[in-house]
Design an enzyme around this catalytic site. Sequence first.
Site, PDB file in Angstrom:
ATOM      1  N   ASN A   1      -7.630   1.884  -0.874  1.00 57.94           N
ATOM      2  CA  ASN A   1      -7.829   2.176   0.558  1.00 57.94           C
ATOM      3  C   ASN A   1      -7.202   3.540   0.824  1.00 57.94           C
ATOM      4  O   ASN A   1      -5.985   3.665   0.861  1.00 57.94           O
ATOM      5  CB  ASN A   1      -7.153   1.083   1.400  1.00 57.94           C
ATOM      6  CG  ASN A   1      -7.131   1.420   2.887  1.00 57.94           C
ATOM      7  OD1 ASN A   1      -7.855   2.303   3.345  1.00 57.94           O
ATOM      8  ND2 ASN A   1      -6.293   0.720   3.644  1.00 57.94           N
ATOM      9  N   TRP A   2      -8.065   4.529   0.993  1.00 56.39           N
ATOM     10  CA  TRP A   2      -7.558   5.905   1.126  1.00 56.39           C
ATOM     11  C   TRP A   2      -6.995   6.214   2.517  1.00 56.39           C
ATOM     12  O   TRP A   2      -6.383   7.255   2.718  1.00 56.39           O
ATOM     13  CB  TRP A   2      -8.678   6.903   0.823  1.00 56.39           C
ATOM     14  CG  TRP A   2      -8.914   7.087  -0.648  1.00 56.39           C
ATOM     15  CD1 TRP A   2      -8.193   6.537  -1.673  1.00 56.39           C
ATOM     16  CD2 TRP A   2      -9.948   7.874  -1.247  1.00 56.39           C
ATOM     17  NE1 TRP A   2      -8.715   6.951  -2.878  1.00 56.39           N
ATOM     18  CE2 TRP A   2      -9.793   7.771  -2.645  1.00 56.39           C
ATOM     19  CE3 TRP A   2     -10.991   8.667  -0.746  1.00 56.39           C
ATOM     20  CZ2 TRP A   2     -10.634   8.433  -3.539  1.00 56.39           C
ATOM     21  CZ3 TRP A   2     -11.827   9.323  -1.635  1.00 56.39           C
ATOM     22  CH2 TRP A   2     -11.646   9.203  -3.014  1.00 56.39           C
ATOM     23  N   LYS A   3      -7.277   5.354   3.486  1.00 55.36           N
ATOM     24  CA  LYS A   3      -6.842   5.629   4.870  1.00 55.36           C
ATOM     25  C   LYS A   3      -7.349   7.025   5.282  1.00 55.36           C
ATOM     26  O   LYS A   3      -8.440   7.403   4.858  1.00 55.36           O
ATOM     27  CB  LYS A   3      -5.325   5.472   4.981  1.00 55.36           C
ATOM     28  CG  LYS A   3      -4.857   4.150   4.365  1.00 55.36           C
ATOM     29  CD  LYS A   3      -3.431   3.800   4.612  1.00 55.36           C
ATOM     30  CE  LYS A   3      -3.140   2.459   3.942  1.00 55.36           C
ATOM     31  NZ  LYS A   3      -1.812   1.958   4.211  1.00 55.36           N
TER      32      LYS A   3
ATOM     33  N   HIS B   1      -7.539  -4.175   9.363  1.00 57.85           N
ATOM     34  CA  HIS B   1      -6.345  -3.685   8.654  1.00 57.85           C
ATOM     35  C   HIS B   1      -5.163  -3.642   9.625  1.00 57.85           C
ATOM     36  O   HIS B   1      -5.350  -3.371  10.816  1.00 57.85           O
ATOM     37  CB  HIS B   1      -6.619  -2.298   8.074  1.00 57.85           C
ATOM     38  CG  HIS B   1      -5.521  -1.839   7.163  1.00 57.85           C
ATOM     39  ND1 HIS B   1      -4.367  -1.292   7.643  1.00 57.85           N
ATOM     40  CD2 HIS B   1      -5.382  -1.895   5.813  1.00 57.85           C
ATOM     41  CE1 HIS B   1      -3.559  -1.012   6.620  1.00 57.85           C
ATOM     42  NE2 HIS B   1      -4.159  -1.365   5.495  1.00 57.85           N
TER      43      HIS B   1
ATOM     44  N   GLU C   1      -3.032  -1.519  10.242  1.00 58.94           N
ATOM     45  CA  GLU C   1      -2.903  -0.269  11.017  1.00 58.94           C
ATOM     46  C   GLU C   1      -3.877  -0.260  12.190  1.00 58.94           C
ATOM     47  O   GLU C   1      -3.567   0.263  13.260  1.00 58.94           O
ATOM     48  CB  GLU C   1      -3.115   0.940  10.079  1.00 58.94           C
ATOM     49  CG  GLU C   1      -1.910   1.141   9.176  1.00 58.94           C
ATOM     50  CD  GLU C   1      -2.214   1.660   7.789  1.00 58.94           C
ATOM     51  OE1 GLU C   1      -3.289   2.241   7.575  1.00 58.94           O
ATOM     52  OE2 GLU C   1      -1.354   1.489   6.899  1.00 58.94           O
TER      53      GLU C   1
ATOM     54  N   GLU D   1      -2.224  -9.026   3.366  1.00 60.24           N
ATOM     55  CA  GLU D   1      -1.345  -7.866   3.284  1.00 60.24           C
ATOM     56  C   GLU D   1      -0.178  -8.049   4.254  1.00 60.24           C
ATOM     57  O   GLU D   1      -0.317  -7.740   5.452  1.00 60.24           O
ATOM     58  CB  GLU D   1      -2.100  -6.599   3.664  1.00 60.24           C
ATOM     59  CG  GLU D   1      -3.275  -6.284   2.784  1.00 60.24           C
ATOM     60  CD  GLU D   1      -3.673  -4.820   2.899  1.00 60.24           C
ATOM     61  OE1 GLU D   1      -3.456  -4.078   1.947  1.00 60.24           O
ATOM     62  OE2 GLU D   1      -4.156  -4.426   3.966  1.00 60.24           O
TER      63      GLU D   1
ATOM     64  N   GLY E   1       3.015   0.097   2.516  1.00 61.08           N
ATOM     65  CA  GLY E   1       3.592   1.443   2.538  1.00 61.08           C
ATOM     66  C   GLY E   1       5.110   1.464   2.461  1.00 61.08           C
ATOM     67  O   GLY E   1       5.721   2.519   2.599  1.00 61.08           O
TER      68      GLY E   1
ATOM     69  N   SER F   1       2.120  -2.305  -1.270  1.00 60.80           N
ATOM     70  CA  SER F   1       2.957  -1.677  -2.305  1.00 60.80           C
ATOM     71  C   SER F   1       2.598  -2.099  -3.733  1.00 60.80           C
ATOM     72  O   SER F   1       3.472  -2.237  -4.586  1.00 60.80           O
ATOM     73  CB  SER F   1       4.439  -1.929  -2.021  1.00 60.80           C
ATOM     74  OG  SER F   1       4.798  -1.306  -0.791  1.00 60.80           O
TER      75      SER F   1
ATOM     76  N   GLY G   1      -3.113   1.014  -1.203  1.00 57.85           N
ATOM     77  CA  GLY G   1      -3.102   2.226  -0.390  1.00 57.85           C
ATOM     78  C   GLY G   1      -2.605   3.419  -1.187  1.00 57.85           C
ATOM     79  O   GLY G   1      -3.353   4.073  -1.909  1.00 57.85           O
TER      80      GLY G   1
END
Length: 261
Positions: A11-13, A96, A98, A168, A174, A214, A235
């Site tokens: 997941n490149w965000k 997600h 975020e 998640e 992160g 992570s 990520g």
Amino acid sequence: MKIPPKWLIGNWKMHKTRAEAIQFVKEILPKATHSLDEIGLAVPFTCIAELAKESLQSPLEIGCQNIYSKDQGAFTGEISAEMALEAGASFTLVGHSERRALFNETNEFINSKVLHAVSKKLKVVLCIGETELERSSGRAYEVLSKQISEGLKKVSSKEMEKVSIAYEPVWAIGSGVAASPEVAEECHRFCRSVIEELYSHDVGQRVKILYGGSVQPENINKFLEKVEINGVLIGKASLSSPAFAKIIDFRNPESHGNKAT
Ligand code: PGA
């Protein structure tokens, strides 16, 4: 123990220009091509079309990180499942943490996106997970159960063939501190039991549940050794091509210094 095929998604965000993205894919494609596993990259909208072209004839799937819930209309800044599919995406993430935290996405709104995706036959990865406070106050399972049942409201058993879950924990995303593989396994078992209850034993057994938070080349094997963990959503470690190449290569003990089987 032989490890069955897993789904490994990066997941490149909001990272990478098109030029950087193409360079990355060129670098990992030789490894992805020989993989026994399914490999996916959830990329910015701007990269989908070119990367889908670049990875044609390879097992690498390109996906998006979000979609909207309508076919078309006055929804500035959004894209539909059909637009994603036409650009070459084969899956999308939704919900997600975020998106939930920074863009106030509710279970109800996320559910409308899941319904839209499956109605267009776009595979969808519904992301769920509890916060640190929810865990420490003993509410983790209650939160997960609600996110699953509300996120999947009105999704039929047949449509569930297109749905996967990414567990998640928010505190692990992160942070550099992953859940222990045992905690992840326990949560996956719980999520599967919720799906079995909502649908059937068969649907529960078939649904893929990925762990995210992570995951790195150094700890990936500990997760993927668990039968309950059908894949990973990654990520930070998916942003560097050498790290992602190692992730794809998790079955090779030489690449990891520990045994995968
Ligand atoms: P992380 O992110 O691997 O950097 O923890 C995971 C995710 O947000 O999907």
